[in-house]
Every structure is written in C-alpha cells, then in structure tokens.
Write a protein that holds these residues in place. Structure first.
Motif, PDB file in Angstrom:
ATOM      1  N   TYR A 141       0.874  -1.215  -0.168  1.00 49.09           N
ATOM      2  CA  TYR A 141      -0.107   0.089   0.009  1.00 49.09           C
ATOM      3  C   TYR A 141       0.887   1.149   0.064  1.00 49.09           C
ATOM      4  O   TYR A 141       0.315   2.361   0.483  1.00 49.09           O
ATOM      5  CB  TYR A 141      -1.093  -0.122   1.085  1.00 49.09           C
ATOM      6  N   GLY A 142       2.060   0.895  -0.397  1.00 48.77           N
ATOM      7  CA  GLY A 142       3.039   2.124  -0.469  1.00 48.77           C
ATOM      8  C   GLY A 142       3.618   2.963   0.646  1.00 48.77           C
ATOM      9  O   GLY A 142       4.106   3.824   0.691  1.00 48.77           O
ATOM     10  N   MET A 143       3.059   2.311   1.873  1.00 53.27           N
ATOM     11  CA  MET A 143       3.514   2.879   3.155  1.00 53.27           C
ATOM     12  C   MET A 143       3.485   1.960   4.402  1.00 53.27           C
ATOM     13  O   MET A 143       4.110   2.257   5.460  1.00 53.27           O
ATOM     14  CB  MET A 143       2.443   3.864   3.693  1.00 53.27           C
ATOM     15  N   HIS A 144       3.059   0.829   4.079  1.00 53.78           N
ATOM     16  CA  HIS A 144       3.032  -0.309   5.275  1.00 53.78           C
ATOM     17  C   HIS A 144       3.946  -1.474   4.987  1.00 53.78           C
ATOM     18  O   HIS A 144       4.142  -1.954   3.927  1.00 53.78           O
ATOM     19  CB  HIS A 144       1.629  -0.716   5.568  1.00 53.78           C
ATOM     20  N   HIS A 145       4.565  -1.955   6.189  1.00 56.25           N
ATOM     21  CA  HIS A 145       5.260  -3.185   6.012  1.00 56.25           C
ATOM     22  C   HIS A 145       4.341  -4.201   6.852  1.00 56.25           C
ATOM     23  O   HIS A 145       3.619  -3.984   7.747  1.00 56.25           O
ATOM     24  CB  HIS A 145       6.747  -3.063   6.660  1.00 56.25           C
ATOM     25  N   CYS A 146       4.512  -5.533   6.448  1.00 54.77           N
ATOM     26  CA  CYS A 146       3.733  -6.615   7.050  1.00 54.77           C
ATOM     27  C   CYS A 146       4.768  -7.630   7.551  1.00 54.77           C
ATOM     28  O   CYS A 146       5.805  -7.855   6.690  1.00 54.77           O
ATOM     29  CB  CYS A 146       2.711  -7.247   6.228  1.00 54.77           C
ATOM     30  N   ALA A 147       4.773  -8.482   8.500  1.00 57.47           N
ATOM     31  CA  ALA A 147       5.797  -9.378   9.390  1.00 57.47           C
ATOM     32  C   ALA A 147       5.117 -10.609   9.369  1.00 57.47           C
ATOM     33  O   ALA A 147       4.154 -10.856   9.730  1.00 57.47           O
ATOM     34  CB  ALA A 147       6.344  -8.757  10.459  1.00 57.47           C
ATOM     35  N   ASN A 148       5.921 -11.686   8.653  1.00 60.44           N
ATOM     36  CA  ASN A 148       5.540 -13.159   8.700  1.00 60.44           C
ATOM     37  C   ASN A 148       6.273 -14.012   9.353  1.00 60.44           C
ATOM     38  O   ASN A 148       7.854 -13.584   9.015  1.00 60.44           O
ATOM     39  CB  ASN A 148       5.121 -13.535   7.210  1.00 60.44           C
ATOM     40  N   VAL A 149       6.135 -15.039   9.756  1.00 64.01           N
ATOM     41  CA  VAL A 149       6.970 -16.181  10.252  1.00 64.01           C
ATOM     42  C   VAL A 149       6.820 -17.329   9.173  1.00 64.01           C
ATOM     43  O   VAL A 149       5.854 -17.847   9.072  1.00 64.01           O
ATOM     44  CB  VAL A 149       6.468 -16.720  11.554  1.00 64.01           C
ATOM     45  N   VAL A 150       8.105 -17.505   8.503  1.00 66.96           N
ATOM     46  CA  VAL A 150       8.075 -18.540   7.720  1.00 66.96           C
ATOM     47  C   VAL A 150       7.970 -19.979   8.210  1.00 66.96           C
ATOM     48  O   VAL A 150       8.471 -20.186   9.145  1.00 66.96           O
ATOM     49  CB  VAL A 150       9.277 -18.558   6.648  1.00 66.96           C
ATOM     50  N   THR A 151       7.112 -20.862   7.527  1.00 66.78           N
ATOM     51  CA  THR A 151       6.507 -21.997   8.275  1.00 66.78           C
ATOM     52  C   THR A 151       6.879 -23.226   7.003  1.00 66.78           C
ATOM     53  O   THR A 151       7.332 -22.986   5.917  1.00 66.78           O
ATOM     54  CB  THR A 151       5.333 -22.133   8.911  1.00 66.78           C
ATOM     55  N   GLY A 152       6.630 -24.549   7.572  1.00 67.06           N
ATOM     56  CA  GLY A 152       6.488 -25.598   6.483  1.00 67.06           C
ATOM     57  C   GLY A 152       8.267 -25.960   6.303  1.00 67.06           C
ATOM     58  O   GLY A 152       9.067 -25.613   7.085  1.00 67.06           O
ATOM     59  N   GLY A 153       8.297 -26.675   5.237  1.00 66.14           N
ATOM     60  CA  GLY A 153       9.836 -26.946   4.661  1.00 66.14           C
ATOM     61  C   GLY A 153       9.993 -26.000   3.555  1.00 66.14           C
ATOM     62  O   GLY A 153       9.276 -25.226   2.876  1.00 66.14           O
ATOM     63  N   VAL A 154      11.315 -26.070   3.173  1.00 62.86           N
ATOM     64  CA  VAL A 154      12.054 -25.458   2.108  1.00 62.86           C
ATOM     65  C   VAL A 154      11.313 -25.783   0.875  1.00 62.86           C
ATOM     66  O   VAL A 154      11.100 -26.754   0.574  1.00 62.86           O
ATOM     67  CB  VAL A 154      13.447 -25.694   1.992  1.00 62.86           C
ATOM     68  N   GLY A 155      10.757 -24.695   0.234  1.00 59.46           N
ATOM     69  CA  GLY A 155      10.183 -24.825  -0.999  1.00 59.46           C
ATOM     70  C   GLY A 155       8.460 -24.904  -0.840  1.00 59.46           C
ATOM     71  O   GLY A 155       7.871 -24.955  -1.811  1.00 59.46           O
ATOM     72  N   ASP A 156       8.251 -24.960   0.407  1.00 63.47           N
ATOM     73  CA  ASP A 156       6.781 -24.825   0.344  1.00 63.47           C
ATOM     74  C   ASP A 156       5.973 -23.604   0.282  1.00 63.47           C
ATOM     75  O   ASP A 156       4.917 -23.755  -0.371  1.00 63.47           O
ATOM     76  CB  ASP A 156       6.368 -25.574   1.986  1.00 63.47           C
ATOM     77  N   GLY A 157       6.665 -22.638   0.427  1.00 63.54           N
ATOM     78  CA  GLY A 157       5.804 -21.167   0.370  1.00 63.54           C
ATOM     79  C   GLY A 157       4.738 -21.043   1.357  1.00 63.54           C
ATOM     80  O   GLY A 157       3.801 -20.661   1.180  1.00 63.54           O
ATOM     81  N   GLN A 158       5.076 -21.250   2.594  1.00 64.34           N
ATOM     82  CA  GLN A 158       4.166 -21.089   3.769  1.00 64.34           C
ATOM     83  C   GLN A 158       4.636 -20.034   4.745  1.00 64.34           C
ATOM     84  O   GLN A 158       5.772 -19.940   5.004  1.00 64.34           O
ATOM     85  CB  GLN A 158       3.851 -22.541   4.457  1.00 64.34           C
ATOM     86  N   ALA A 159       3.465 -19.309   5.528  1.00 65.11           N
ATOM     87  CA  ALA A 159       3.968 -18.265   6.269  1.00 65.11           C
ATOM     88  C   ALA A 159       2.705 -17.901   7.141  1.00 65.11           C
ATOM     89  O   ALA A 159       1.501 -18.343   6.761  1.00 65.11           O
ATOM     90  CB  ALA A 159       4.305 -16.948   5.457  1.00 65.11           C
ATOM     91  N   VAL A 160       2.971 -17.408   8.395  1.00 72.14           N
ATOM     92  CA  VAL A 160       1.898 -17.081   9.071  1.00 72.14           C
ATOM     93  C   VAL A 160       2.081 -15.581   9.380  1.00 72.14           C
ATOM     94  O   VAL A 160       2.943 -15.113   9.998  1.00 72.14           O
ATOM     95  CB  VAL A 160       1.947 -17.501  10.475  1.00 72.14           C
ATOM     96  N   LEU A 161       1.220 -14.719   8.957  1.00 77.55           N
ATOM     97  CA  LEU A 161       1.197 -13.353   9.135  1.00 77.55           C
ATOM     98  C   LEU A 161       0.834 -12.651  10.573  1.00 77.55           C
ATOM     99  O   LEU A 161       0.017 -13.407  11.119  1.00 77.55           O
ATOM    100  CB  LEU A 161      -0.003 -12.708   8.195  1.00 77.55           C
ATOM    101  N   LEU A 162       1.706 -12.064  11.229  1.00 79.11           N
ATOM    102  CA  LEU A 162       1.439 -11.561  12.471  1.00 79.11           C
ATOM    103  C   LEU A 162       0.723 -10.423  12.509  1.00 79.11           C
ATOM    104  O   LEU A 162       0.867  -9.407  11.858  1.00 79.11           O
ATOM    105  CB  LEU A 162       2.849 -11.216  13.003  1.00 79.11           C
ATOM    106  N   ARG A 163      -0.460 -10.404  12.822  1.00 81.40           N
ATOM    107  CA  ARG A 163      -1.738  -9.291  12.798  1.00 81.40           C
ATOM    108  C   ARG A 163      -1.826  -8.566  13.778  1.00 81.40           C
ATOM    109  O   ARG A 163      -2.157  -7.173  13.715  1.00 81.40           O
ATOM    110  CB  ARG A 163      -2.979  -9.900  12.273  1.00 81.40           C
TER     111      ARG A 163
END
Length: 181
Positions: free
Chosen positions: A73-95
DNA sequence: AGAGTGATGGGCT
DNA sequence: GCCCATCACTCTT
C-alpha cells in the motif's frame, strides 16, 4: 524465557498459527505478546506464494523460522513467520501483538498512545520492522526474535473457519486470543 | 459503531 | 495499468 525452536515452526502454517498465539515478539527493548495471526499457504489464492517464487516472496520458500517482510500500500510493512519446509511457500502473518515492554519507544514511533500494535502495519511500525530485517532468523540471536515465556497458547484459539472446500476462498485462516481487542 | 475514502509505491500481468 | 494480507481520518447512524 526460551527461544522458539525451529522444529516447532517447520510444520504447516495452519498448525503453526495457533501455536504462535501468546508467544513473544522481541526486538531490542520492545516486547509484544502475539494475539492475532493468519495462515497463508501456497494453495491459497490470497497468498503471495500462490503463483510461485518471485524476488519479493523468495524468503517464504526458504527455511522455517525466518522473517518474511513485505512492503504494501505504498506505506506499510507486514511481518510473517516462515513455516513448513524449504520450497513450501508457507507463512503466518502477524496481525496484532499486545505491547508488554518498550512502550515508550513504540508510542514515539507510532506517534500516538493508543492502538500501538493492533494491526499488521501498526505492529511493524511499533517494532521498526522493515525490509532491512527481511529474512532475519527468528530462532537465532539477531535483530528480532521469537520467544516462549511458558504461557500456553489458548486451549481453544478463536478461529475463523474457511468457507467451502474450493481453492477460491476469500477468507484466510485467522486465529486470535479471545478478549485481546 | 460502521461505512466510505485518500494516501502512496512496488509488484506483477 | 491495476492491484493490493493497510491505516487513519471523516462523515453518517
């Protein structure tokens, strides 16, 4: 207070998300208790990883326990914790987190004394999370980390249920600590 | 309390 | 060129 183990994060995002409730996000003097999260997997059309790896989301496909930060949105950052295995493409967004320490610093960064970290963009501003800490290892000493103070996650986390079974879901999985907002 | 909306810039089709 | 995993402010019940 023990650091969260990588093995606990190397599981599917919908399992890790409720596990992260009540864990502590620590950056410098700032500490926050995680009270709202959202799981994203590569089969979720709303997920950044849905269309495969790109420069922006590469961290999401890396090892669990790293921090995936994106700018939006041109002004915000969002933080996620990567989960799963390498290559999975999974994460949990900290809201959202509940500030526990370093409140004065967060208030100064936010420019207000209320609603300090009750949103994904707000908590990043409060904790000074930006692209410079993208890919930081949360399970090793560094600028930011995840800790467990022994407080168990809610036995029955409040969760919004995915509607239907198709891939075209509009609401991702979200978990909250009851009574936190 | 809830709905509407402008700000603002990188990513991707 | 359009789309955002958003926020804060304003206007309306």
């Amino acid at each position: 207070m023990r650091r969260v183990r990588r093995a606990d994060l190397a599981r599917d995002a919908d399992l890790v998300a409720p596990f992260l409730l009540n864990k502590l996000l620590v950056s410098g003097e700032c500490v926050g208790r995680i009270v709202e999260v959202e799981a994203y997997t590569s089969i979720d059309p709303a997920s950044h990883s849905f269309r495969g790896m790109t420069n922006r989301n590469a961290v999401m496909f890396g090892p669990a326990g790293h921090l995936y930060v994106y700018f939006t949105y041109g002004m915000h950052h969002c933080a996620n914790v990567v989960t799963g295995g390498v290559g999975d493409g999974q994460a949990v967004l900290l809201r959202a987190v509940e500030p526990l320490a370093g409140l004065d610093v967060m208030v100064a960064r936010r420019g207000r004394s209320r609603n300090i970290a009750d949103g994904p963009g707000k908590l990043c501003q409060a904790f000074a999370i930006d692209l410079s800490v993208n890919d930081a290892d949360l399970c090793r000493p560094g600028p930011i980390g995840l800790f467990d103070d022994g407080v168990a996650p809610p036995a029955v986390p409040a969760a919004s249920l995915r509607i239907g079974i198709s891939v075209g879901v509009d609401t991702p999985w979200r978990w909250t600590v009851a009574g936190s907002t």
